[in-house]
Design an enzyme around this catalytic site. Structure first.
Site, PDB file in Angstrom:
ATOM      1  N   ARG A 121      -1.100 -14.105   8.482  1.00 23.83           N
ATOM      2  CA  ARG A 121      -1.736 -13.074   9.321  1.00 23.83           C
ATOM      3  C   ARG A 121      -0.969 -12.921  10.633  1.00 23.83           C
ATOM      4  O   ARG A 121      -1.137 -11.927  11.338  1.00 23.83           O
ATOM      5  CB  ARG A 121      -3.184 -13.451   9.660  1.00 23.83           C
ATOM      6  CG  ARG A 121      -4.181 -13.574   8.523  1.00 23.83           C
ATOM      7  CD  ARG A 121      -4.143 -12.432   7.547  1.00 23.83           C
ATOM      8  NE  ARG A 121      -3.219 -12.746   6.455  1.00 23.83           N
ATOM      9  CZ  ARG A 121      -2.730 -11.839   5.610  1.00 23.83           C
ATOM     10  NH1 ARG A 121      -3.060 -10.565   5.754  1.00 23.83           N
ATOM     11  NH2 ARG A 121      -1.923 -12.190   4.624  1.00 23.83           N
ATOM     12  N   GLN A 150      -2.424 -14.914  -2.801  1.00 17.77           N
ATOM     13  CA  GLN A 150      -3.530 -14.527  -1.933  1.00 17.77           C
ATOM     14  C   GLN A 150      -4.839 -14.383  -2.709  1.00 17.77           C
ATOM     15  O   GLN A 150      -5.751 -13.685  -2.263  1.00 17.77           O
ATOM     16  CB  GLN A 150      -3.210 -13.220  -1.200  1.00 17.77           C
ATOM     17  CG  GLN A 150      -2.037 -13.336  -0.233  1.00 17.77           C
ATOM     18  CD  GLN A 150      -1.872 -12.099   0.627  1.00 17.77           C
ATOM     19  OE1 GLN A 150      -2.637 -11.829   1.536  1.00 17.77           O
ATOM     20  NE2 GLN A 150      -0.839 -11.322   0.334  1.00 17.77           N
ATOM     21  N   GLU A 154      -5.068  -4.893  -5.456  1.00 24.47           N
ATOM     22  CA  GLU A 154      -5.627  -6.249  -5.297  1.00 24.47           C
ATOM     23  C   GLU A 154      -6.014  -6.863  -6.655  1.00 24.47           C
ATOM     24  O   GLU A 154      -7.096  -7.417  -6.828  1.00 24.47           O
ATOM     25  CB  GLU A 154      -6.853  -6.219  -4.368  1.00 24.47           C
ATOM     26  CG  GLU A 154      -6.595  -5.625  -2.995  1.00 24.47           C
ATOM     27  CD  GLU A 154      -5.757  -6.510  -2.090  1.00 24.47           C
ATOM     28  OE1 GLU A 154      -5.274  -7.558  -2.557  1.00 24.47           O
ATOM     29  OE2 GLU A 154      -5.589  -6.148  -0.914  1.00 24.47           O
ATOM     30  N   THR A 159       0.837  -1.204   0.000  1.00 23.51           N
ATOM     31  CA  THR A 159       0.000   0.000   0.000  1.00 23.51           C
ATOM     32  C   THR A 159       0.868   1.249   0.000  1.00 23.51           C
ATOM     33  O   THR A 159       0.575   2.230  -0.702  1.00 23.51           O
ATOM     34  CB  THR A 159      -0.938   0.004   1.222  1.00 23.51           C
ATOM     35  OG1 THR A 159      -1.726  -1.184   1.212  1.00 23.51           O
ATOM     36  CG2 THR A 159      -1.851   1.214   1.194  1.00 23.51           C
TER      37      THR A 159
END
Length: 764
Positions: A612, A266, A236, A48
């Site tokens: 995660r 992902q 994404e 990001t």
């Protein structure tokens, strides 16, 4: 008005302040200004920051004006966050970025400008999901099709899937017409679109499909936007569907300054139309593309990254990258086998309390499950311990629609005075008791000062209801009465199963084509399992009421409880990954429907789960699962066997499991898994399990060494005899009534007659 020319470049700004702190790969991605760029960004690699800094660099160097940049995301939240980050770097310039938003919001802007080219007025209405379903239902009914069999919801779902692929009615393959209403699907799609046009409306799928139609049929309009968008940035990218992919490819053809950011490892949303192939073929779509891999991870420890990388390496459909970090090694990924789901919830609850006692906040910990039905056991355990928790991506287990419906049936059986329960389920599933009939019942109830069930009996003695409603109500009242009598003698779980079957509630969801239907059926099975833990219906309903009253203490944080899909994009210091068993993870349903492609997506989901975790990742699996009130032996997930030995630690709890794993030896159907495409998956861990023999000493550990290696006893004649007294971990003490090989029929003192495998019991 003609678009303003971009300002000449201020500087190439190799030393601009916003470039400070970027690593080499991030800086390369930011400064690669000309031509197509694929930023292959692994989990936790700062994608990001790289994306927003690249956008700021485009504006600060004058390569394009704010209104000449197209930046698309998947959610409004992501778009807001991107805009806020860019504002900190470029100031007021960000206000001119009118083409920064979601795919649908930007497509809607374009469609408003050219609505007449799609047969609409610029004031068209955008329908939400509920409106789409109601409109589809009208189309089904207008075609004289049985809406109970072929529901409007199912048609709306099918049409949405076609639009995700960019298919208008004339482009849908003819063989797909037979997926609905015996070959009428495409005609119904045409009727649905015609109805939308009459209403001057568009659904979400139309926004992109109408854009594609306008661009393809009106080259001058396409050229206008191709010239306008000097630079394109896509976040994404691995989650794009075919319609989004086609839309982006058309717009990028002139300048070819498109930068797509994503991670093929992902891509986990295939069930809603995402195509991992879009990112895999980027270099083919844009020859000469600059592929920049962001591999330095700022989130997790080397052990966590090593485990995740080793797992995902088993996938064939990937571009490939290797995550690394200069952080301390940290603890290895822990793998733990447990007796059953209840024990799994207990141990994880204990671990959370232990972490809390060390000063860690509850909000630093997350339990990530493959399917929502798994949450129930953890909610129960957390409530017992008084641990505050937050369910993300949906209501709590007993707040879900299907749970409330099932509980309403059981509440009405227990108490005929429960008007709230009566109101909720008297016409669910549909029984022909419309609003008018229900108004009559409410009117009688108010006049008589009586509950609705009593009002129903009164109404049946009058002429207030028409014949069809009367028949439906008679059947409903009689059935509730019969179930109430049955409740006196039946086990609560058996009663719950009977009610859900005979009421038609299970069939309602089985016949639903809604994407949520399979999950709702799983939750109903889990509810029946929950009921089985109580001796009486009253005890269970009281338990649910008390659980629902427990309030969260947000002041000290809350444990996060969510599905793996909902966890994407999030990170936590401590992550628990329960339920890593075959048929749960990977999902049997997914593999049955999509074979090897689904297996790879399930593996990507496992990769997402592991990544995660920042500091600690703990995977668990159970030797047994109670599914729909029946105990079943469970096999460890093949994903456990794929984790690299050097990055995992197997945690054994001596004495906890008994010979639970030995039941695997009698399950010859676990030799391998045949996938839909004919491929045959054979897990070496399972081969080792079948080849091993149990130690002569009592209670070997459930797992040895690593992964799915388990200790088992060889199949053959049972050592137990008829009449012998035995003990079972779940069912307690009992006497063997018959012996068939290794299968025993045991009359348990408190659980009745049960069929069990001899390895699950021990001599009393």
């Amino acid at each position: 008005m003609a678009a303003a020319r971009p300002q000449p470049a201020i500087t190439d700004a190799q030393n601009a302040p916003y470039l400070e702190g970027l690593n080499d790969e991030q800086r390369t991605a930011v400064l690669a200004m000309e031509g197509p760029v694929l930023m292959l960004a692994g989990a936790g690699t700062g994608k990001t920051r790289a994306l927003t800094t690249r956008l700021a660099h485009i504006l600060n160097t004058g390569r394009a004006s704010p209104w000449q940049v197209l930046a698309v995301t998947f959610t409004n939240k992501a778009a807001r966050e991107m805009k806020e980050r860019i504002a900190k770097l470029v100031g007021d310039n960000v206000e001119g970025m009118k083409w920064l938003g979601t795919f649908h919001s930007i497509a809607a802007q374009i469609l408003r400008r050219h609505a007449e080219l799609a047969g609409l007025k610029s004031s068209f209405t955008i329908l939400d999901a509920d409106d789409q379903t109601r409109l589809a239902k009208q189309v089904v009914e207008a075609a004289n099709i049985d809406e109970k069999r072929w529901t409007g919801r199912a048609l709306a779902y099918m049409i949405d899937a076609w639009k995700n692929r960019g298919l208008t009615p004339d482009k849908v393959p003819a063989n797909e017409a037979y997926h609905f209403a015996d070959g009428k699907a495409i005609d119904l799609y045409r009727a649905y679109q015609a109805r939308l046009q009459t209403l001057n409306a568009a659904d979400f799928g139309d926004l992109l499909v109408h854009n594609l139609t306008i661009f393809q049929n009106n080259p001058e309009v396409l050229e206008e936007y191709q010239k306008r968008f000097r630079y394109m940035l896509v976040d994404e990218y691995q989650d794009t569907n075919i319609a989004q992919y086609l839309w982006l490819r058309l717009l990028a053809q002139k300048h070819k300054n498109i930068c797509c950011v994503g991670d093929d490892d992902q891509s986990i949303y295939g069930w809603r139309g995402a195509e991992v192939e879009n990112i895999l073929r980027f270099e083919k779509d844009f020859p000469g593309a600059n592929v920049i891999r962001l591999e330095r991870n700022y989130r997790s420890t080397p052990s966590i990254l090593g485990a995740a990388s080793g797992l995902i390496a088993a996938n064939a459909a990937r571009l490939g990258k290797t995550l690394w970090t200069d952080a301390d090694e940290g603890e290895k990924v822990k793998i733990r086998g447990v007796w059953d789901g209840e024990e799994e919830a207990r141990i994880i609850g204990d671990d959370i309390e232990a972490e809390q006692s060390k000063g860690r906040s509850l909000s630093d910990m997350a339990v990530l499950v493959r399917a929502s039905f798994q949450m129930r056991a953890f909610e129960e355990r957390f409530n017992t311990l008084g641990l505050a928790y937050r369910v993300v991506g949906g209501p709590r287990f007993y707040e879900r629609e299907e749970s409330r419906d099932a509980l309403s049936y059981l509440r009405l059986i227990r108490s005929a005075d429960d008007d709230l329960a009566f109101d909720r389920i008297v016409n669910k599933p549909k029984r022909g008791l419309g609003d008018k009939a229900l108004q009559i019942l409410h009117k009688i109830a108010r006049a008589q000062g009586a509950p609705l069930m009593a009002a129903a009996r009164i109404a049946l003695e009058s002429d207030e209801l028409h014949a069809a409603a009367r028949r439906s109500l008679v059947n409903f009242v009689d059935t509730i009465d019969r179930w109430s009598r049955d409740a006196k003698d039946m086990a609560p779980a058996d009663l719950a199963e009977l009610v859900l079957e005979e009421s038609g509630y299970i069939d309602m969801w089985k016949n639903s084509k809604s994407p949520q239907a399979p999950g709702k059926l799983d939750n109903l099975k889990e509810l029946i399992q929950a009921v089985s833990e109580f001796d009486t219906l009253e005890a269970y309903l009281d338990h649910v009421a008390l659980v629902s009253e427990i309030n969260d203490d947000a002041g000290e944080g809350q444990v996060w409880l969510m599905t793996l899909h909902a966890a994407k994009g999030l990170e936590f210091p401590v992550v628990f990954l329960p339920g890593w068993e075959e048929e749960i993870f990977p999902s049997k349903r997914s593999l049955d429907e999509n074979g090897n492609a689904a297996l790879e997506e399930e593996r990507r989901l496992a990769y997402v789960g592991i990544t995660r975790a920042e500091e600690s990742c703990r995977i668990s699996f159970a030797a047994n699962r109670q599914i729909y009130g029946r105990w079943q032996a469970a096999m460890p997930s093949r994903f456990i066997d794929e984790l690299p030995e050097e990055h995992v630690e197997v945690v054994s709890e001596p004495g906890l499991y008994g010979n639970a794993a030995s039941s695997f030896a009698s399950h010859s159907d676990f030799d391998g898994v045949k996938l839909r495409n004919g491929a045959y998956y054979d897990n070496p861990g399972w081969r080792r399990a079948r080849a091993a023999t149990a130690r002569p000493s009592a209670k070997p550990p459930l797992i040895e060494g690593r992964g799915a290696t388990v200790s088992v006893s060889a199949p053959g004649k049972s050592k137990f005899k008829k009449g012998q007294r035995v003990f079972h971990q779940k069912f307690g003490y009992g006497t063997i009534a018959s012996v068939d090989g290794q299968k025993l029929t045991v009359n348990f003192e408190h659980s009745g007659s049960k069929k069990v495998i001899d390895s699950f019991v021990e001599a009393a």
